[in-house]
Write an enzyme that holds these catalytic residues in place. Sequence first.
Site, PDB file in Angstrom:
ATOM      1  N   GLU A  49     -58.450 -28.396 -55.663  1.00  0.00           N
ATOM      2  CA  GLU A  49     -56.957 -28.876 -54.146  1.00  0.00           C
ATOM      3  C   GLU A  49     -58.355 -28.125 -53.095  1.00  0.00           C
ATOM      4  O   GLU A  49     -57.811 -27.194 -52.733  1.00  0.00           O
ATOM      5  CB  GLU A  49     -55.892 -28.002 -54.384  1.00  0.00           C
ATOM      6  CG  GLU A  49     -54.912 -28.371 -55.389  1.00  0.00           C
ATOM      7  CD  GLU A  49     -53.483 -27.406 -54.330  1.00  0.00           C
ATOM      8  OE1 GLU A  49     -53.699 -26.967 -54.447  1.00  0.00           O
ATOM      9  OE2 GLU A  49     -53.114 -27.682 -56.257  1.00  0.00           O
ATOM     10  N   ASP A  60     -47.783 -20.711 -46.754  1.00  0.00           N
ATOM     11  CA  ASP A  60     -48.977 -19.802 -47.720  1.00  0.00           C
ATOM     12  C   ASP A  60     -48.824 -18.120 -47.340  1.00  0.00           C
ATOM     13  O   ASP A  60     -48.098 -17.700 -46.049  1.00  0.00           O
ATOM     14  CB  ASP A  60     -50.127 -19.896 -46.457  1.00  0.00           C
ATOM     15  CG  ASP A  60     -50.885 -21.498 -47.102  1.00  0.00           C
ATOM     16  OD1 ASP A  60     -51.060 -21.863 -48.188  1.00  0.00           O
ATOM     17  OD2 ASP A  60     -50.810 -22.330 -46.089  1.00  0.00           O
TER      18      ASP A  60
END
Length: 262
Positions: A49, A60
């Site tokens: 990724e 995140d």
Amino acid sequence: MSALTDRLDACKAEGRAALVGYLPVGYPDVATSLAAMRVLVEAGCDIVEVGPPYSDPVLDGPMIQHAAARALEGGVKVDDAFAAVSVVAEAGAVPVVMSYANLMLQRGWSRFAADLKAAGGAGVITPDLTPDAAPAWVDAAREEGVDTIFLVAPSTTRERMQLTCDASTGFVYATPLMGVTGERASVGDAAERVVKGARDAGAERVCIGVGVATGAQAAEIAGYADGVIVGTALVRALGDEGDLERLRAKVTELAEGVRAAR
């Protein structure tokens, strides 16, 4: 079928789950991040990724936020993400991009899909985009043969689980934790429940992103998922100093864990 499904099925034929590694482009600098992508592949990642850094990374955790901030300060561009995709493809893994929707929208759905395909990319994971909210993206991706990978979680209703699994190609990204990314001391049983829910909704391939940090945790997840996704532990291993050998050691540990679960 696609490069993603082919790779996941090939891993399954070997009696194991795939190892999926995530790194942000441009951390600690662009050149080192490209070298780090190669290390992921060399050390055992089947799928990589590629993360274009974003200024408002709502999914995140602190480690990846730090990495993204440093990359943005260094002047990283979306084009650098496509360069990283090419590096991964040339190294022999299947590259996907994990991107927040605004970056894609600003470039244009069709252009983003075309640029990804031209670089050798197989799909896009969109953590802040649901399939019903982005028909234009789904259409653009289908036109280019790019997989659309959407997320499911413990809070996903049965109806939305069905919608998401129907719209996802390549694999369904399952996250059993409510909150941001980051390493966890234990996995818990929520991961297996989310995988079952996705399979019940028709998903043929389900990969788990759960905060895996060790080979033992990777082996546990690999016992019931098609792929084990690791991000924060890899970003931490690379660090501000760009320690490629420490990164290599962490990926090797995780790859051994995934393969031990066969």
